[in-house]
Design an enzyme around this catalytic site. Structure first.
Site, PDB file in Angstrom:
ATOM      1  N   ARG A 170       0.860  -1.177   0.000  1.00 10.97           N
ATOM      2  CA  ARG A 170       0.000   0.000   0.000  1.00 10.97           C
ATOM      3  C   ARG A 170       0.904   1.237   0.000  1.00 10.97           C
ATOM      4  O   ARG A 170       2.119   1.109   0.162  1.00 10.97           O
ATOM      5  CB  ARG A 170      -0.927   0.002   1.228  1.00 10.97           C
ATOM      6  CG  ARG A 170      -0.172   0.136   2.537  1.00 10.97           C
ATOM      7  CD  ARG A 170      -1.133   0.022   3.729  1.00 10.97           C
ATOM      8  NE  ARG A 170      -0.695   0.884   4.825  1.00 10.97           N
ATOM      9  CZ  ARG A 170      -1.199   0.862   6.053  1.00 10.97           C
ATOM     10  NH1 ARG A 170      -2.163   0.020   6.370  1.00 10.97           N
ATOM     11  NH2 ARG A 170      -0.758   1.681   6.992  1.00 10.97           N
ATOM     12  N   ASN A 204      -4.976   8.077   4.708  1.00  9.15           N
ATOM     13  CA  ASN A 204      -4.814   7.255   5.910  1.00  9.15           C
ATOM     14  C   ASN A 204      -3.348   7.251   6.317  1.00  9.15           C
ATOM     15  O   ASN A 204      -2.481   6.892   5.511  1.00  9.15           O
ATOM     16  CB  ASN A 204      -5.223   5.806   5.617  1.00  9.15           C
ATOM     17  CG  ASN A 204      -5.058   4.895   6.823  1.00  9.15           C
ATOM     18  OD1 ASN A 204      -5.756   5.041   7.816  1.00  9.15           O
ATOM     19  ND2 ASN A 204      -4.081   3.999   6.743  1.00  9.15           N
ATOM     20  N   GLU A 205      -3.077   7.656   7.524  1.00  9.85           N
ATOM     21  CA  GLU A 205      -1.707   7.604   8.043  1.00  9.85           C
ATOM     22  C   GLU A 205      -0.696   8.040   6.983  1.00  9.85           C
ATOM     23  O   GLU A 205       0.180   7.268   6.592  1.00  9.85           O
ATOM     24  CB  GLU A 205      -1.376   6.187   8.537  1.00  9.85           C
ATOM     25  CG  GLU A 205      -2.195   5.765   9.736  1.00  9.85           C
ATOM     26  CD  GLU A 205      -1.817   4.376  10.265  1.00  9.85           C
ATOM     27  OE1 GLU A 205      -1.136   3.630   9.540  1.00  9.85           O
ATOM     28  OE2 GLU A 205      -2.198   4.035  11.389  1.00  9.85           O
ATOM     29  N   CYS A 225       9.798  10.126  -0.464  1.00  5.87           N
ATOM     30  CA  CYS A 225      10.289   9.809  -1.807  1.00  5.87           C
ATOM     31  C   CYS A 225      11.521  10.647  -2.122  1.00  5.87           C
ATOM     32  O   CYS A 225      11.617  11.796  -1.697  1.00  5.87           O
ATOM     33  CB  CYS A 225       9.180  10.058  -2.834  1.00  5.87           C
ATOM     34  SG  CYS A 225       9.684   9.608  -4.510  1.00  5.87           S
ATOM     35  N   GLU A 229      -8.096   4.739  15.566  1.00  3.86           N
ATOM     36  CA  GLU A 229      -7.754   3.317  15.509  1.00  3.86           C
ATOM     37  C   GLU A 229      -7.079   2.903  16.805  1.00  3.86           C
ATOM     38  O   GLU A 229      -6.205   3.584  17.324  1.00  3.86           O
ATOM     39  CB  GLU A 229      -6.758   3.016  14.369  1.00  3.86           C
ATOM     40  CG  GLU A 229      -7.271   3.211  12.971  1.00  3.86           C
ATOM     41  CD  GLU A 229      -6.215   2.795  11.928  1.00  3.86           C
ATOM     42  OE1 GLU A 229      -5.271   2.071  12.290  1.00  3.86           O
ATOM     43  OE2 GLU A 229      -6.353   3.214  10.772  1.00  3.86           O
ATOM     44  N   TRP A 257       2.241  -6.443  13.260  1.00  6.70           N
ATOM     45  CA  TRP A 257       3.472  -5.864  12.698  1.00  6.70           C
ATOM     46  C   TRP A 257       4.620  -5.845  13.703  1.00  6.70           C
ATOM     47  O   TRP A 257       5.703  -5.380  13.370  1.00  6.70           O
ATOM     48  CB  TRP A 257       3.191  -4.459  12.165  1.00  6.70           C
ATOM     49  CG  TRP A 257       2.311  -3.618  13.038  1.00  6.70           C
ATOM     50  CD1 TRP A 257       0.970  -3.435  12.905  1.00  6.70           C
ATOM     51  CD2 TRP A 257       2.707  -2.866  14.196  1.00  6.70           C
ATOM     52  NE1 TRP A 257       0.497  -2.610  13.883  1.00  6.70           N
ATOM     53  CE2 TRP A 257       1.533  -2.236  14.700  1.00  6.70           C
ATOM     54  CE3 TRP A 257       3.908  -2.649  14.866  1.00  6.70           C
ATOM     55  CZ2 TRP A 257       1.549  -1.418  15.831  1.00  6.70           C
ATOM     56  CZ3 TRP A 257       3.928  -1.841  15.985  1.00  6.70           C
ATOM     57  CH2 TRP A 257       2.755  -1.235  16.456  1.00  6.70           C
ATOM     58  N   LYS A 265      -4.352 -10.154   8.116  1.00  4.33           N
ATOM     59  CA  LYS A 265      -5.302 -11.160   8.603  1.00  4.33           C
ATOM     60  C   LYS A 265      -5.009 -11.573  10.034  1.00  4.33           C
ATOM     61  O   LYS A 265      -5.840 -12.194  10.692  1.00  4.33           O
ATOM     62  CB  LYS A 265      -5.345 -12.365   7.658  1.00  4.33           C
ATOM     63  CG  LYS A 265      -4.057 -13.140   7.558  1.00  4.33           C
ATOM     64  CD  LYS A 265      -4.198 -14.208   6.468  1.00  4.33           C
ATOM     65  CE  LYS A 265      -2.956 -15.071   6.360  1.00  4.33           C
ATOM     66  NZ  LYS A 265      -1.764 -14.359   5.890  1.00  4.33           N
ATOM     67  N   PHE A 266      -3.836 -11.267  10.544  1.00 12.46           N
ATOM     68  CA  PHE A 266      -3.552 -11.533  11.952  1.00 12.46           C
ATOM     69  C   PHE A 266      -3.581 -10.277  12.814  1.00 12.46           C
ATOM     70  O   PHE A 266      -3.172 -10.296  13.958  1.00 12.46           O
ATOM     71  CB  PHE A 266      -2.228 -12.287  12.103  1.00 12.46           C
ATOM     72  CG  PHE A 266      -2.312 -13.692  11.586  1.00 12.46           C
ATOM     73  CD1 PHE A 266      -3.235 -14.578  12.125  1.00 12.46           C
ATOM     74  CD2 PHE A 266      -1.499 -14.129  10.549  1.00 12.46           C
ATOM     75  CE1 PHE A 266      -3.343 -15.874  11.642  1.00 12.46           C
ATOM     76  CE2 PHE A 266      -1.609 -15.425  10.060  1.00 12.46           C
ATOM     77  CZ  PHE A 266      -2.533 -16.303  10.607  1.00 12.46           C
TER      78      PHE A 266
END
Lengths: 665, 665, 665
Positions: A114, A152-153, A158, A305, A313, A354-355
């Site tokens: 992402r 988002n966040e 770059c 959140e 993570w 998913k975790f």
């Protein structure tokens, strides 16, 4: 100007990110049933829906979102609607490779995760604006809409050629002339003088230490480049819905955004907080982020959140023991949150997260996690309305500045062990453990309303900020500062004498001979305490020595100085010593703890007319509260003391509200 | 041929790098005032002035340097004038991207720091030559000029395509034919045979271990490519000023340059030494670098850079406690330095080195650092003339060779724990602690003047070197060698039997069965001592076992061998054991310590007719010196003993100068 | 179909890789003399000879190989002939840069080592096929030829654009439609939906966690891409020599190849095993790899490479103590090997592996290493014929699956401390220490012949596999499973409830509330034992609690469950506890150890009618064996007990062969 009240409508919001596009549409009614069971009042939609909304360049697929918005409206659940611009679809990088970021080493950051966009890319910005425009036009008037959630966040950096061009424009605006830039960066050193704007590039991989002025300006630029992305989208939605508040969720105490500048451009300040369940001071961490966000918001804020259980993570991802989620949720409310939200509603079965836990975990509605969610939801539904919108002013300000943080973290610094947020945290913890609630401020903010100003460590201070601090003390304020403060000016130029002369005079310091950073396992003894990380070889002028070094090369020299209402701490006292020192300074400033004589690990906070008690320790405790009070969670009378089990929470209604309380500040 | 005397003119030089282009010109007179106060006699100008001297391609701006040279001349301060070619201006990389180095992974090394040039780049070389030409023409006859300083700490490596072409030329010259190259590198292994010169590239990122012959030749080539850069500039200045000495400052014991070959091409050998103030053996480190540089110079040498206080490139940068700078400065003089200089005169307020100390630190002239500088300057001004130009020959030679170091540090080696400079240092320390002063030599140097030759560890030895060692012992010399010596030939080909047969015969070794490197926390017991890092499974032929292994897989096998005047040490004895062993070997060779019975941490060195004493320990000590002497620093008589505080120094004038002393050797 | 017997011809092969192209041809006769002295029966030729055989594109130089093949034939030494395609010559990358691999970061992997080919490159494949074709045509009928050895340790990965095209083809074949791929990968999450096949790339460097479905399919693809390279070359040699067996040597338990799928495509399964001489459980490691390879081969197998002494690729490379090489060689035979081979015959004097030992080390024929080689060769020559071709079926199967391993090792997993092969090894060790010999199987293999099936940890299980396990227990089998098993389906989609419902029912588990991975230094107490790494918060349905957690957050909850013949272990018991637990489960399944009451460190294995005993411990031991037996190594009678020194081996001939033994299974 719209505000958080327009979204909360008198409640404390409860809910989280909802990504129903991951599930078959048959699942949606079950989601609604369980949301209602959990008393969910708010869902955040669309955060990562770009590929669904715009499956190929210029295409639009809004039907599924129409149905969802209607479903939410029909069930009385408010929607925080996101622009999905944090994660461009694969077609973006594939068709427009120049939108892909490059890192310091020139490596392309590809799609497949992402946030693979260069914030300076006009192509990315054009696609983002077009979709934002269509979203705002379509859902601007929808009855479910409560708030806009931009991106988002924000966190991409770059170093590409597009970024170079944008950086040069930013530098032209900041410095005006190339001579001024050369002067500001000190390019006379190491033959770095720029002869043409075209020679300037982002600070890329180099042979050795890079120019600190260059890298500092690049940090400033990157924060501003992201802010441009934000404001472009914000301006679009505001044009469509001038009365709907706008936010963008911060990562907690993240280095990449100047949080003060950003907060000024938001109607609502929101943040994502993920305390490590294994951190014995996770409660302090949660408190600190709440204090910072409340100060950025200048009032109630949104916990956008948190996790109902483990994240995915960390190296090892620990679940939350029973009660911890509830404890930390109420703690955020006590420190000013008007919304308790999670990432995410239903735990993903696929993809990289998913975790990462959800409010509804893999174990489903029979799982322990969901049972705890339902309890929190019910409590917030019952008690939230008494808290929503209330704000209690702070007596203490802890000074924090991104600019100083950035300047601190450079090549060639005094000690790589000096971790800015860790120092900040050590000082906040010392106050937290004494139940001395603190807000945060920037060193050039108006400080006159505070009784005590605390500077853990601000390496870089502008002239304006220094004058502000000197004036604050002159006008009767009490100031306590940690080590290595006021060393550099706005350009990261070391001030003559190694510390600004006005500050030396303020603290009664004559000469700063040397900074003596300490090694990893090194401590230094001082009168009555031990300290770590840092020490300084100072010569006193008018200051009084509060404590001296008693070991090491500096034995006999001053460690802690006091010059009237200005204190200077040239080392990092160990936690208990720093706590005692700050308690002493606070007392001298006339600031009292919320409650005194609390058992270890018990936190007391006031919000409005309510007194919140939290047991962060592992054992059951009895807290002497005085009384009589009404304890709201248990809906019972309390007189004299209250019992708190592990992870226990009590909310006491005070007989009379304090003067500092006011709805909507 | 010009020599160091032409620069010192009978004094010990004192001063440092001076970068006044960082400061407004009004500061210069103050600099001169303070330099005179500190008795500064030498400044190094122009090291990083390229962008100032040539602000754009071909432009020249010499006015400021004219004024500085005149200012120095007018104030009797000599100038070491640098070619500024270590740090090309941004315009170089911007206009000529092919001059930028690429690393092993193909990543570009950008401007923004320093040293961003590919040494093989013809474009870089052309610009460097043109500017050197103009500098030499303009200042060649200037009265302030004392010495040329070419570039600065040559240390760039490059793996680009330009480097590939240059590398091929170098290989053609070395190997003649492709067959010879294939043979030398052993390319029959792993199908690496080269069919055309064009197939040869620098050793870049690969799937697995790279060819050691290839990587060894690339290290040799890189040293030579840098040396070509040096000699090109040197030849230009020599053409203009054949009587002015030329140097280029080495980094201390750095792996990238063959220091022996380089020193032969310099009139003056200079080095930058930065002992870690926290290193308990910093004194030994300083001594070792002095010994090496004296040997490279074959006489007096220049300490071109040291730090008056902290540096800025360690993880944690510690200041020097009071007295340490003075101690180490005198230590360098005792070991042959005729110049004590610093990076830099005035500490920078901007740029990547603003936390690297200067002679004049941020604290200014009231700072402790500058007070100590003034003391050192005054002492050198008074006593230097008695020392300058004197040289005392060494009785011991420690063998060191860059080629062997390079061959040692390859993919697929026996143990990654084997750190060549650490082994060298352990052996030097053993001699230093016994006050056995040693010089350094290359294994093919004429060793006949030494009583004792010490080989800590030379994995690669050429046939010439082996014959040289064998002849040395045959002719009456004493030789002691550490482990893993004489294993590989010039092409890094393992010699039959794993150790050259001539050496096995010399040491009385029959068969080398296996090398047994030791793990990080592993030690091995031997008769009377403990050892680390290494052990070997040897079968003795004619050698006598001095000590056996008594633990581990090799228990009962020989650890230390003696075969007449040749000793072999197959492990790394712990420091005290290695000290005792080398003292015993030295005694057998008829070499005596400078002084015996010294307290721990006290170093004694002779230079010319003077005996220097240094207290590196933390406590005050009394040193029995015999006498009578004149102690020069205190200008007092000494008889029998002298007291030394922490960091204390004494310089005793001996009644009669020893036979080994001679001015200018 | 040819088989291993066609190569062994009734013997246990002894020999190794032979790379004579590194040596002058005069060395060859000496090699033959020493090979015969060592009873070498097999050499592997040509593994890295591409550049010698094809010095430039299309050229051929077979003369030297002709002479070698003839020399071997003349001396009765069989040849395993390799296709040299593991290491393309420098001309390949130089002329065809697109054959060079690129890593995840886009960096080119250059020549200069080995294996620098992209497996998806048509150019590489074409050159490899052409040379294989010519090799097979030329040597297909040669009398020395015994076996084909395709490539060597296939292990390259590539992320280049050529790979991207090939990956898309593979994905099209696997998923059929883009919709199916999007569904399989869960691309609805984080806006990763692919709108065109052309958008799909290998999983390259990304901003954050990558899609697990994407990376899992890429692991599968890479294994298959390498397999295509193998089968292409295999098909060529089979066309020429249908009766000569074909193999490709595996790296031991390497993650990059699906060993089950590969083994099915080989006539002979061969492996390279390099136990660390310092590993106290090196014997178990060697046993485990033997067990795995025997299971892949479904009978006798080839130990293609081991080291006679140290290797050269560890941080510290330790030699093998006397006896260890012999011990581990016999251990492999005991566990089914019909060939004991080494990398390599003569230790290289040049190149990256010159410190990797050979059968003939640098010390030569007088070296300890070669003396031990001769002893092993003589013993194998004498006793091998009695063992060759025999096979004993396993009663226990340990389930292992590459797919699950790959899914386990993804971004965003529960714990980075969970190391799949380490868990596998811990469980195998528990069986090994009880002398319970185990084979390996894939979870969808026919398990009906086993008395006990052991699942250390299979995170991913397909529906087929789950049904297979349930059926196995239903049909009377005993199953024991470790933690985090059956969590994900074939697409790495988390199964509802966090663990497949059929498995929960099998083990009697109601709800899986949370997984609780443990930290590095963390342990958890259970009834009677301590455990590490993992724990789980389970709610029991029909299962019986065998042991509960007694400390930590899960105190009181079940740690080990039993539901009839199905056991579930939700943590990792410490070694002794896991050993006891599995011994108990084995006993319940009616499986007995080979021998009971053995001293610690003694291993007993049966092969055919022989009982092998190995002393892995450091001390001499007496082993009660019963009797009478014939001990074959010492050719002596044994009755009741046998003495084994350190690294001791005994081979006892049993009075009657067991029923499970059969030649050629």
């Amino acid at each position: 100007m719209p505000s958080l009240d327009d979204a909360t409508r008198g409640r404390v919001l409860f809910g989280g990110d909802y990504n129903p596009e991951q599930w078959p549409e048959e699942t949606w009614p079950e989601d609604v049933r369980l949301m209602k069971e959990a008393r969910v009042t708010s869902v955040t939609l669309g955060v990562f829906s770009w590929a669904r909304l715009e499956p190929r360049p210029g295409a639009r697929d809004f039907g599924w979102l129409d149905r969802l918005m209607d479903l939410m409206a029909a069930n009385g659940i408010g929607v925080v609607l996101a622009t999905p611009t944090a994660s461009p679809p694969p077609w973006m990088g594939s068709r427009h490779p120049e939108t892909l970021p490059r890192d310091e080493d020139g490596r392309i950051v590809w799609w497949g995760s992402r946030q693979q966009f260069c914030p300076s890319s006009p192509v990315y910005r054009a696609y983002a604006a077009a979709l934002t425009q269509d979203l705002a036009a379509r859902y601007g008037g929808h009855p479910a809409l409560r708030m806009w959630h931009i991106n988002n966040e924000y966190c991409t950096h770059c170093w590409c050629d597009e970024t170079a061009r944008h950086f040069r424009d930013w530098l032209r605006a900041r410095h005006g002339t190339l001579d001024a830039l050369n002067e500001s960066w000190g390019t006379a050193f190491w033959s770095q003088r720029y002869d043409s704007w075209d020679e300037i590039i982002p600070p890329r991989r180099a042979q050795y230490l890079r120019n600190p002025g260059h890298t500092l300006d690049f940090r400033r630029f990157t924060s501003d480049a992201l802010l441009e992305c934000y404001t472009a989208e914000r301006d679009i939605v505001v044009w469509h819905t001038p009365d709907t508040p706008v936010t963008s969720n911060f990562m907690p105490l993240w280095s990449g955004q100047d949080g003060w500048g950003w907060a000024e451009r938001e109607d609502v300040v929101s943040v994502d907080i993920y305390p490590d369940p294994r951190d014995p001071y996770g409660g302090q961490y949660n408190a600190m982020l709440g204090d910072l966000t409340r100060s950025q918001a200048r009032g109630p804020w949104v916990l956008m959140e948190q996790a109902a259980g483990p994240v995915n993570w960390r190296g090892v991802n620990h679940p939350k023991p029973a009660g911890l989620n509830r404890l930390q949720s109420w703690q955020s409310v006590a420190r000013g949150a008007d919304a308790v939200c999670y990432f995410q509603w239903r735990q993903s079965r696929q993809g990289a997260e998913k975790f990462h836990s959800g409010m509804l975990s893999h174990a489903g509605e029979q799982g322990r996690t969901f049972r705890e969610i339902k309890r929190i939801g019910a409590e917030l539904a019952r008690l939230g309305p008494e808290m929503a919108g209330t704000h209690t002013a702070d007596e203490i300000a802890l000074l924090h500045d991104w600019d100083s943080w950035w300047a601190d973290q450079q090549d060639g610094r005094l000690s790589s062990r000096l971790d800015y947020p860790e120092v900040l945290r050590a000082w906040h913890r010392a106050l937290w453990e004494s139940n001395l609630r603190t807000g945060f401020a920037r060193p050039d903010h108006d400080l006159s309303a505070y009784r005590l100003v605390v500077v853990p460590h601000l390496y870089l201070l502008t002239d304006t900020a220094i004058d502000n601090l000197v004036r604050y003390v002159r006008d009767g304020g009490t100031l306590v500062s940690g080590f290595l403060t006021g060393v550099a000016d706005e350009d990261d130029r070391v001030r003559e004498g190694g510390m600004d002369a006005r500050l030396r005079e303020l603290f009664g310091i004559g000469t700063v001979h040397e900074w003596w950073p300490l090694d990893a396992d090194e401590t230094v003894e001082c009168d009555g305490f031990r300290a770590t990380l840092w020490s300084e070889e100072l010569e006193v002028s008018t200051g009084e020595t509060v404590a001296s070094y008693t070991s090491g090369e500096l034995a006999g020299l001053p460690a802690v100085l006091r010059n009237g209402r200005a204190w200077y701490v040239s080392t990092l006292p160990e936690p208990e010593a720093l706590r005692a020192l700050l308690a002493r300074v606070a007392e001298s400033a006339g600031v009292r703890p919320v409650l005194e004589g609390l058992p270890d690990g018990v936190e007391a906070v006031r919000r409005g007319g309510l007194l919140f008690l939290f047991n962060h320790g592992a054992k059951d405790v009895t807290v002497a509260t005085g009384g009589p009070y009404r304890e709201l969670l248990g809906d019972r009378a309390v007189d004299g003391s209250v019992e708190l089990g592990r992870h226990g929470v009590a909310i006491l209604r005070e007989p009379n509200h304090s003067a500092t309380e006011s709805p909507n500040h």
